[in-house]
Design an enzyme around this catalytic site. Structure first.
Site, short mmCIF file in Angstrom:
data_model
loop_
_atom_site.label_atom_id
_atom_site.label_comp_id
_atom_site.label_asym_id
_atom_site.label_seq_id
_atom_site.Cartn_x
_atom_site.Cartn_y
_atom_site.Cartn_z
N GLU A 79 -10.68 -2.75 -8.25
CA GLU A 79 -9.78 -3.81 -8.72
C GLU A 79 -8.91 -4.28 -7.55
OE1 GLU A 79 -6.01 -4.98 -11.42
OE2 GLU A 79 -6.14 -3.09 -10.35
N GLN B 124 0.79 -1.24 0.00
CA GLN B 124 0.00 0.00 0.00
C GLN B 124 0.82 1.28 0.00
OE1 GLN B 124 -3.01 -0.72 3.09
NE2 GLN B 124 -4.26 -1.67 1.49
N ASP C 233 -8.89 1.52 -10.18
CA ASP C 233 -7.67 0.77 -10.50
C ASP C 233 -6.81 0.59 -9.25
OD1 ASP C 233 -5.79 -0.11 -12.80
OD2 ASP C 233 -4.53 1.28 -11.68
C1 QV4 Z 1 9.20 -1.16 -15.17
C2 QV4 Z 1 9.64 -2.42 -14.45
C3 QV4 Z 1 9.43 -2.28 -12.95
C4 QV4 Z 1 10.22 -1.06 -12.47
C5 QV4 Z 1 9.84 0.18 -13.25
C6 QV4 Z 1 10.76 1.30 -12.83
O1 QV4 Z 1 8.86 -3.53 -14.92
O2 QV4 Z 1 9.87 -3.44 -12.26
O3 QV4 Z 1 9.91 -0.85 -11.09
O4 QV4 Z 1 9.92 -0.04 -14.67
O5 QV4 Z 1 10.62 2.38 -13.61
C7 QV4 Z 1 4.45 -0.36 -17.43
C8 QV4 Z 1 5.47 -1.39 -17.90
C9 QV4 Z 1 6.36 -1.81 -16.72
C10 QV4 Z 1 7.05 -0.57 -16.14
C11 QV4 Z 1 5.96 0.41 -15.71
C12 QV4 Z 1 6.54 1.70 -15.19
O6 QV4 Z 1 4.79 -2.53 -18.43
O7 QV4 Z 1 7.33 -2.74 -17.19
O8 QV4 Z 1 7.79 -0.96 -14.98
O9 QV4 Z 1 5.11 0.72 -16.84
O10 QV4 Z 1 7.19 2.38 -16.21
C13 QV4 Z 1 -0.65 -1.44 -16.56
C14 QV4 Z 1 0.24 -2.51 -17.19
C15 QV4 Z 1 1.66 -2.42 -16.70
C16 QV4 Z 1 2.17 -1.01 -16.91
C17 QV4 Z 1 1.27 -0.09 -16.09
C18 QV4 Z 1 1.69 1.36 -16.16
O11 QV4 Z 1 -0.29 -3.79 -16.89
O12 QV4 Z 1 2.45 -3.32 -17.46
O13 QV4 Z 1 3.53 -0.94 -16.48
O14 QV4 Z 1 -0.05 -0.18 -16.63
O15 QV4 Z 1 1.73 1.79 -17.46
C19 QV4 Z 1 -0.97 -6.09 -9.77
C20 QV4 Z 1 -1.82 -5.00 -9.14
C21 QV4 Z 1 -2.98 -4.60 -10.03
C22 QV4 Z 1 -2.50 -4.29 -11.45
C23 QV4 Z 1 -1.73 -5.49 -11.97
C24 QV4 Z 1 -1.19 -5.26 -13.37
O16 QV4 Z 1 -2.31 -5.42 -7.88
O17 QV4 Z 1 -3.59 -3.46 -9.46
O18 QV4 Z 1 -0.65 -5.78 -11.11
N1 QV4 Z 1 -3.61 -3.92 -12.33
C25 QV4 Z 1 -3.96 -2.53 -12.65
C26 QV4 Z 1 -4.39 -2.36 -14.07
C27 QV4 Z 1 -3.20 -2.51 -14.99
C28 QV4 Z 1 -2.24 -1.39 -14.74
C29 QV4 Z 1 -2.12 -1.01 -13.33
C30 QV4 Z 1 -2.89 -1.57 -12.35
C31 QV4 Z 1 -1.30 0.15 -13.01
O19 QV4 Z 1 -5.43 -3.22 -14.37
O20 QV4 Z 1 -3.59 -2.53 -16.34
O21 QV4 Z 1 -0.93 -1.78 -15.22
O22 QV4 Z 1 -2.14 1.27 -13.17
O23 QV4 Z 1 -1.63 -7.32 -9.74
#
Ligand code: QV4
Length: 474
Positions: free
Chosen positions: A225, A149, A188
């Protein structure tokens, strides 16, 4: 805040993932309204960072609360909400209350032209400064409440929702959308925020806008979510009384069953019997925009036969607040939505059967799926009765005396007389065809005085499900 404010007997939400506002407005009028859908979940509406290649997920990295994205601007958004409400379709917005964008080298410019310096946690478009965020740390232990959190989900700058300023900005943003006529929100990453903070925010929101046809004192519908596979430190139970919660176990188990990893006969106790949330607190789906991209049990449009069966079961069994996914074609996690050379999202195009053709999948326009939306409306408020199974992967059941469903997921035919619970007459199977001008283009089933009819679903039939209901009587 569990009431989705549906019109009449309608009861299915569709997620028009990455669609433009003007296209959704058109879809409400020409398709969703006439077909009896209840609402649309739309992609995030507020300004986001621009990522190279324009992956869909850039929209989960906010820069400000200005309502300009690749889906359109505030005027187009407002026009969409009004036109959809006018035909009885509610709009639910995917809102990002947990975080702003992740790191970006130098000054980032968002989709509305606002500048920000995410590395410095500086978002002048709101404005937010470093003090509005939790200190940076990484989530390494998903069973550590503090990390989940207060650290950063994939490096996204983590807002401090206990702060008065952050709360006031989030409430102002949500109230602005309520003013424009939305019916509620998908929250989200709710699990990544303390439930007490969310409770404060939800309680502070305005009532829905009466100028858009909502009754006085209507509270915004909230669905959160929270991914909870069971036994997690931060659980769905902390959120379920504040609003509905996404029931991920539903998605995983329905995928398992229709992939053949679990016999369909066990679905007789579907719902709370499987440890799912109470029906009115569960937002249910076969797949969502995240888990459709992961390999595993979850079904998606790439396995159409099983997917249609799972969707039919989802919409026929009286459990949960149903949401149908409407996707664009993807190869991997980063595939952008259909776009032109200038990286503008393109509008869906349809063939003569109404199916999408240009990179949009539009599951909601598959006959087998929209027909089940109609089925669910036709049988609303009836109980499940007359369960039958062959001890394996053939099942059937009734919805009162208004609807009947049969499935065959065995490698041999289902051919026998079954109790349909329907009044005597001839019914059109809305899966293999449609009732057009009084005649059925697919299979017909004749039901006798005792409610029995001869049901045939061949193991090599195009679809493994058959559905009859009183609104499709020949
Ligand atoms: C990268 C590295 C990280 C690092 C970071 C540092 O992977 O390890 O810490 O850089 O800068 C995108 C990229 C991801 C990148 C991140 C930040 O894919 O590689 O991190 O950006 O630049 C969506 C996508 C993610 C995307 C994110 C933000 O799925 O791939 O990340 O949007 O653009 C958990 C949670 C749940 C979440 C789920 C995916 O409990 O809440 O993971 N689901 C919701 C949404 C989802 C969204 C997010 C949350 C974030 O449904 O679509 O993630 O808003 O289970």
């Amino acid at each position: 805040q569990h009431n989705p404010h549906w019109w009449g007997n309608r009861n299915t939400i569709v997620h028009l993932f990455e669609w433009k506002w003007s296209d959704i407005a058109q879809e409400c009028e020409s398709f969703l309204g006439p077909r009896g859908f209840a609402g649309v979940q739309v992609s995030p509406v507020n300004e986001n960072i621009i990522s190279a290649g324009r992956p869909w997920w850039e929209r989960y990295q906010p820069i400000s609360y200005k309502l300009t994205t690749r889906s359109g601007n505030e005027e187009e958004f407002g026009d969409m909400v009004r036109r959809c409400n006018d035909v009885g379709i509610r709009i639910y917005v995917d809102v990002l209350l947990n975080h702003m964008s992740g790191d970006f080298d130098g000054v980032a410019v968002g989709t509305a032209g606002t500048e920000a310096e995410p590395r410095k946690k500086s978002f002048p478009g709101v404005p937010y400064t470093a003090q509005d965020f939790h200190p940076t740390c990484e989530i390494t232990d998903w069973n550590d409440r503090f990390q989940v959190q207060q650290c950063e989900l994939v490096g996204l700058k983590d807002l401090d929702q206990s702060s008065d300023w952050v709360r006031s900005k989030l409430i102002e943003f949500l109230d602005h959308l309520i003013e424009l006529g939305v019916a509620g929100f998908r929250v989200d990453a709710a699990k990544h925020m303390a439930s007490e903070d969310l409770e404060y925010i939800y309680r502070s929101l305005s009532n829905l806008n009466i100028d858009h046809g909502f009754p006085h004192n209507s509270r915004p519908f909230i669905f959160q979510e929270v991914i909870d596979h069971g036994h997690e430190t931060v659980s769905r139970d902390e959120y379920k009384d504040l609003g509905a919660v996404t029931e991920f176990r539903f998605s995983e188990e329905i995928g398992n069953a229709f992939r053949g990893n679990n016999a369909l006969k066990w679905l007789q106790s579907w719902g709370t019997g499987w440890g799912f949330l109470p029906s009115g607190q569960a937002l249910t789906f076969v797949d969502n925009h995240d888990n459709q991209r992961d390999a595993g049990a979850v079904l998606n449009y790439k396995s159409p036969r099983q997917y249609k069966m799972a969707t039919a079961f989802h919409l026929a069994y009286p459990y949960g607040i149903s949401r149908v996914m409407s996707s664009f074609a993807f190869d991997d996690h980063d595939t952008p939505p259909p776009q032109d050379a200038q990286e503008r999202i393109i509008s869906p195009e349809f063939d003569e059967d109404g199916a999408c053709v240009n990179g949009w999948i539009c599951e909601h326009r598959w006959r087998q799926i929209y027909a089940m939306v109609g089925f669910k409306n036709a049988v609303r408020d009836t109980e499940i009765t007359g369960w039958w199974d062959n001890g394996d992967n053939q099942i059937s059941f009734c919805r009162g005396n208004k609807g009947f469903l049969a499935f065959n997921n065995n490698l041999y035919d289902l051919s026998q007389d079954l109790n349909t619970c329907l009044p005597a007459g001839t019914y059109c199977d809305v899966i293999s065809g449609s009732l057009i001008d009084g005649s059925c283009t697919g299979k017909s089933v004749t039901v006798n005085e005792n409610g029995y009819g001869y049901i045939h679903i061949g193991s090599d039939d195009f679809d493994g499900v058959l559905a009859l209901h009183v609104d499709a009587k020949v």
